[in-house]
Each structure stands twice: as C-alpha cells, then as structure tokens.
Write an enzyme that holds these catalytic residues in place. Structure first.
Site, PDB file in Angstrom:
ATOM      1  N   ASP A   8       0.856  -1.184   0.000  1.00  0.00           N
ATOM      2  CA  ASP A   8       0.000   0.000   0.000  1.00  0.00           C
ATOM      3  C   ASP A   8       0.895   1.237   0.000  1.00  0.00           C
ATOM      4  O   ASP A   8       1.864   1.317   0.761  1.00  0.00           O
ATOM      5  CB  ASP A   8      -0.894   0.007   1.239  1.00  0.00           C
ATOM      6  CG  ASP A   8      -1.908   1.131   1.200  1.00  0.00           C
ATOM      7  OD1 ASP A   8      -3.014   0.915   0.674  1.00  0.00           O
ATOM      8  OD2 ASP A   8      -1.585   2.228   1.683  1.00  0.00           O
ATOM      9  N   ASN A  18      -2.723  12.820  -3.006  1.00  0.00           N
ATOM     10  CA  ASN A  18      -3.754  13.322  -3.922  1.00  0.00           C
ATOM     11  C   ASN A  18      -4.225  14.719  -3.513  1.00  0.00           C
ATOM     12  O   ASN A  18      -4.427  15.595  -4.359  1.00  0.00           O
ATOM     13  CB  ASN A  18      -4.952  12.373  -3.936  1.00  0.00           C
ATOM     14  CG  ASN A  18      -4.784  11.260  -4.957  1.00  0.00           C
ATOM     15  OD1 ASN A  18      -4.031  11.394  -5.912  1.00  0.00           O
ATOM     16  ND2 ASN A  18      -5.473  10.150  -4.740  1.00  0.00           N
ATOM     17  N   ASP A  50      -2.528   9.673 -10.250  1.00  0.00           N
ATOM     18  CA  ASP A  50      -2.526   8.610 -11.266  1.00  0.00           C
ATOM     19  C   ASP A  50      -1.115   8.384 -11.803  1.00  0.00           C
ATOM     20  O   ASP A  50      -0.699   7.232 -12.029  1.00  0.00           O
ATOM     21  CB  ASP A  50      -3.469   8.978 -12.408  1.00  0.00           C
ATOM     22  CG  ASP A  50      -4.930   8.876 -12.000  1.00  0.00           C
ATOM     23  OD1 ASP A  50      -5.209   8.265 -10.947  1.00  0.00           O
ATOM     24  OD2 ASP A  50      -5.794   9.416 -12.733  1.00  0.00           O
ATOM     25  N   GLU A  90      -4.791   2.476  -4.119  1.00  0.00           N
ATOM     26  CA  GLU A  90      -3.330   2.532  -4.039  1.00  0.00           C
ATOM     27  C   GLU A  90      -2.733   1.221  -3.552  1.00  0.00           C
ATOM     28  O   GLU A  90      -1.559   1.157  -3.188  1.00  0.00           O
ATOM     29  CB  GLU A  90      -2.908   3.676  -3.103  1.00  0.00           C
ATOM     30  CG  GLU A  90      -3.240   3.461  -1.629  1.00  0.00           C
ATOM     31  CD  GLU A  90      -4.628   3.928  -1.252  1.00  0.00           C
ATOM     32  OE1 GLU A  90      -4.872   4.175  -0.056  1.00  0.00           O
ATOM     33  OE2 GLU A  90      -5.485   4.059  -2.166  1.00  0.00           O
TER      34      GLU A  90
END
Length: 497
Positions: free
Chosen positions: A361, A369, A378, A406
C-alpha cells in the site's frame, strides 16, 4: 394522389374490359386483349417508377431492376400486339418476343442476386451477375433452337413451354431464398414484391399455355394480365410492411445465403444438358463454369471465414486481456489476480510447494492526492507499478496485480519464507529508490508498506485466508510506522519482521 386507393379502381375496369373482349370474341380479339394488357402494364410501370423514386438510395438499384424487367415484358407484349395486327390468329408470324421474355427473366435474376449493403461481398455480386447472364444467353439460345424446329417437330412447342416454366420456377425459387434471408424491413418489402411477381409469373403463364393447347377459347388470355395487376397492387402501397413479425434466424440467413450461389451453378449445369447434342463443347464449358464458379466462391469464402475467425480470436484474446488488466497500471486487476491465486494455490497444494502472498500500500496516498491532485496521483500509481514490474521481471514465479486504489498485491510461487521476504524487501526498496516527491510522506518521498503471509508458516484452509492474513499484516506495518515489511502473525509464535 392516393395510389393505394386509385390502383384497384383502375385495375378492376381494365380486367372487366379484357374479360368482356375475350367473352365476346370480336374479329381483333387478341389485339384488343393485348391492348388492355399493355394499358395495365403501363399503369404498373408508373407505380414501379414511383417506387424507385420513393425508395432508399441503397435500394434503388433493386427497384430499378424490377422496373427494367417490367419494361422488358412491355416490349414483349408490344411485339405480341403488333404481331396480332398482322396475323389475328397470333401465331408469331411477324415478330418473336422471346428475347424480351428472356431478358425479363435475366433482370429478375439479377434483382435476386444483388445485395446493396455488403460491399465486402461486392465481387460475389459480379460473379453472380456473370452467371445470370450466361444462364440467360444459354436459355435464349436453347429456346431459339426449339422455335426454329417447332414446325418440323410439333413436340418442340411443349418443350418450349416446359423450358419457360423451368426458368420461371428458377427465378421464383431464387427470389424466395432472398426473401427468407432478408433482415431489414426495406429489403423485405422489395423481396415480397419480387417473390410475389415471380410466383404469379410462374403459374399464370403456365396455366395460360396449357389452356391454349387444350381449348380454342380466348378466356385464358386473362391470365396474362394477372401478374401485372397483383404487382401493381403491391407497388401502390406506399409503406407496405409485409411479414412484419418475421425475423430470419442466423441459421436461415446462412442457409439462404449459401444456397443462392448453388442455385445459379445448378441452373447453368442443367441448361448444359440441352446443348449436349447441339454444341457439346459449349455444354462442357457451361458445366465447367458452373462448378468452377461455385468452387471459387467456396474457396474464397472459406479463406475469408478463416481470416475472420483468426481476427475474432485476436479480438477475444484482447478482450479477455483487457478484462483482466488494469487500464492505468497495465498490471493484473483484482479479477485477474484471483484467477492467478486460485491456480497457484491448487498447484502448490498438489506439488507441496511453498506459496507466499503480500499486500502493498502506498503510504499516505490520500495526502498525496490532496497535495498534488488526482492527475499527479494517477502518475504516481503508474510510476510505482512500473517500478514494481521492472523489479519483479527478474524474479521467477512472481505475479503482480493492482488490488484497487493505491493497493498492490504480490503472489510468489515456490518461494520459501526467507526468499519471499527478501523479494518483497527488494520491491519496497525499489519504490523508495524512485524518490517521487511527497512532502507529507514518511521521508519526504513516496514509500510503500507491505504485509506478507506464507503457506509454510501457517496452515491456511484456503487462499483467501492467507490473503486476509497478509492484509492484516499490512495494517500492522502501517501502525508500526510505514515503509516496512511485516509478516502475518502465526498462532503460537511471535510475528516475524
């Protein structure tokens, strides 16, 4: 003007006038009867021309061929009318309309073979056209030979009659095949008219010829008018949608499409028998042309079918690949991973080999973000996936996938716990080495946390249980400070780290 209402009002008096002429039998009975037929045919031609103007552009050639066939019939009846003026008994002393009747059959056959919506098969249309022309030429030549010997051999008249019946049956069967395979409403509308005209053109003239041979009455002449009346009534309907509930199945469409070329080749071969004694070379050439054309079509269609099959296989493989791949990272998606996990789990149980699974992760990805935006997020996911894949490419038996968001998952087949831990540490270090800026990250750049479980350290009843253990170890890695690998807890032992 409402043609649908006008057509019966015009055809009914014309039929009544012809019936009165044939019943009274005035001196020029045939001339008057042919005049009524020409008047009926003239109105039918106007309706056919109207249908050409109203039709869709891609269907216009079909309706134009039907119009041309009716014009050819009109030319034949003009010759019959002129001949009846010269000889009221109507024995075709002056003129012979045979050519125009043959030309009409040719045009109807071309209408049955023409397909306006399949350009990929346009070359087949040209092959069918050539065969239809060949059939019409041979048919006309055979009829002319029989007509020339009709006086010497009275049975030739019956042979000519049967020959025209056979040609009419050929056209009717061909038109019916196309009607059975018609899918579009506009296409079906045309082939209903063509099929109806072809079948009535078979039965009405056949009955007329037999009545003429069997009796002296002129009443059978009424039968010559029926095909044009019926066709005109069908043409007068502006939006005729016959067989509305009919939808051909795939099998019927394929059957109709495959039989049509066979009918053409068979007709050509059958006509060749009529030339066996007159022109053996021509007969042999016709048989060869009929068989060769069908074989050529079959070979080319087989090649096209195999090519289409290969293309479908490629598309199917591409779709399957797309269904199992993540668009952003190009790694396996969750669905693809579970397929691989089930496969490797069964293999490991049968071969008694170790199996390890790990969950990774990206640390503080939501903060990434929020700081840099979703587009940058992305790009970060794609970079991490590329780094993991680049490192894993040198590790045999390692499968990577994006579990969602993620999260990534790693499947290691045949890896002992020590080897699996070392491999996962290499993957973690590879992401850390990217040095992707992340001001709210653990060390100022992007890192990953990982949890791992092995089938050699605990007895898991199924693959999902081992995956759940790795997921729990991932959360333990996050609580322990992130950017590290944590082993799943084994009952009765201390967790490895």
């Amino acid at each position: 003007m409402n043609m649908q209402a006008l057509a019966p009002r015009l055809y009914a008096p014309l039929l009544a006038a012809q019936l009165a002429v044939l019943a009274i039998e005035p001196p020029q009975v045939l001339s008057l009867s042919y005049a009524v037929v020409l008047a009926t045919l003239g109105f039918t031609l106007l309706l056919s021309l109207r249908r050409v103007r109203l039709s869709l552009p891609h269907n216009r050639p079909l309706w134009s061929l039907l119009l041309a066939a009716l014009l050819s019939q009109a030319a034949a009846f003009v010759l019959l009318f002129v001949d009846s003026l010269v000889n009221p008994q109507g024995t075709l002393v002056a003129l012979d309309p045979t050519l125009y009747f043959c030309l009409s059959s040719l045009l109807l056959t071309l209408a049955a073979t023409y397909d306006p919506v399949r350009p990929a098969y346009r070359w087949m249309g040209w092959v069918d056209t050539a065969l239809a022309i060949f059939i019409a030429v041979m048919f006309y030549g055979l009829v002319r030979a029989l007509v020339a010997g009709a006086e010497a051999q009275p049975d030739n008249a019956r042979a000519i009659m049967w020959l025209f019946d056979a040609m009419a049956l050929f056209v009717a069967v061909f038109a019916t095949l196309r009607l059975l395979g018609a899918r579009r409403r506009d296409e079906r509308r045309f082939f209903v008219v063509l099929t109806a005209f072809a079948w009535i053109e078979l039965f009405a003239p056949a009955a007329h010829n037999r009545f003429v041979l069997a009796s002296e009455s002129y009443l059978p002449e009424l039968l010559l008018n029926l095909p044009f009346v019926l066709t005109g009534l069908l043409l007068s309907r502006r939006r005729g949608d016959w067989l509305r509930g009919y939808r051909p199945s795939t099998r019927v469409r394929h059957l109709a499409g495959s039989i049509s070329p066979f009918v053409l080749s068979l007709a050509l071969c059958l006509l060749a028998f009529g030339y066996l004694h007159r022109a053996p070379a021509l007969a042999a050439g016709a048989v060869v042309a009929g068989i060769a054309s069908y074989a050529l079509r079959a070979a080319l269609m087989l090649g096209r079918h195999l090519s289409s099959e290969d293309e479908l296989k490629r598309l199917h493989h591409g779709l399957r690949r797309a269904a199992l791949r993540d668009d952003l990272t190009q790694l396996l998606n969750r669905r693809g991973f579970y397929r691989a996990l089930d496969r490797e789990w069964q293999r490991a149980r049968q071969a008694r080999t170790p199996l390890a699974v790990a969950m990774l992760d990206i640390d503080h990805f939501k903060a990434f973000n929020d700081t840099y935006g979703h587009l940058a997020g992305d790009q970060c996911l794609a970079s991490v996936a590329q780094a993991l894949a680049g490192e894993a490419i040198s590790m045999a038996g390692v499968t990577l996938a994006r579990a969602g968001g993620e999260e990534f998952v790693v499947l290691m087949s045949g890896y002992t716990p020590h080897a699996a831990g070392a491999a996962l540490e290499r993957l973690r270090a590879r992401v850390e080495a990217l040095r992707v800026l992340h001001v709210r990250g653990v060390r100022g750049f992007v890192t990953v946390s990982a949890g791992i479980a092995s089938s050699e350290l605990a007895r898991y009843e199924h693959a999902e249980a081992m995956l759940s253990a790795a997921d729990a170890a991932l959360y333990a890695a996050k609580h322990a400070g992130r950017n590290q690998v944590v082993w799943a807890k084994v009952p009765g032992t201390e967790a490895m780290s």
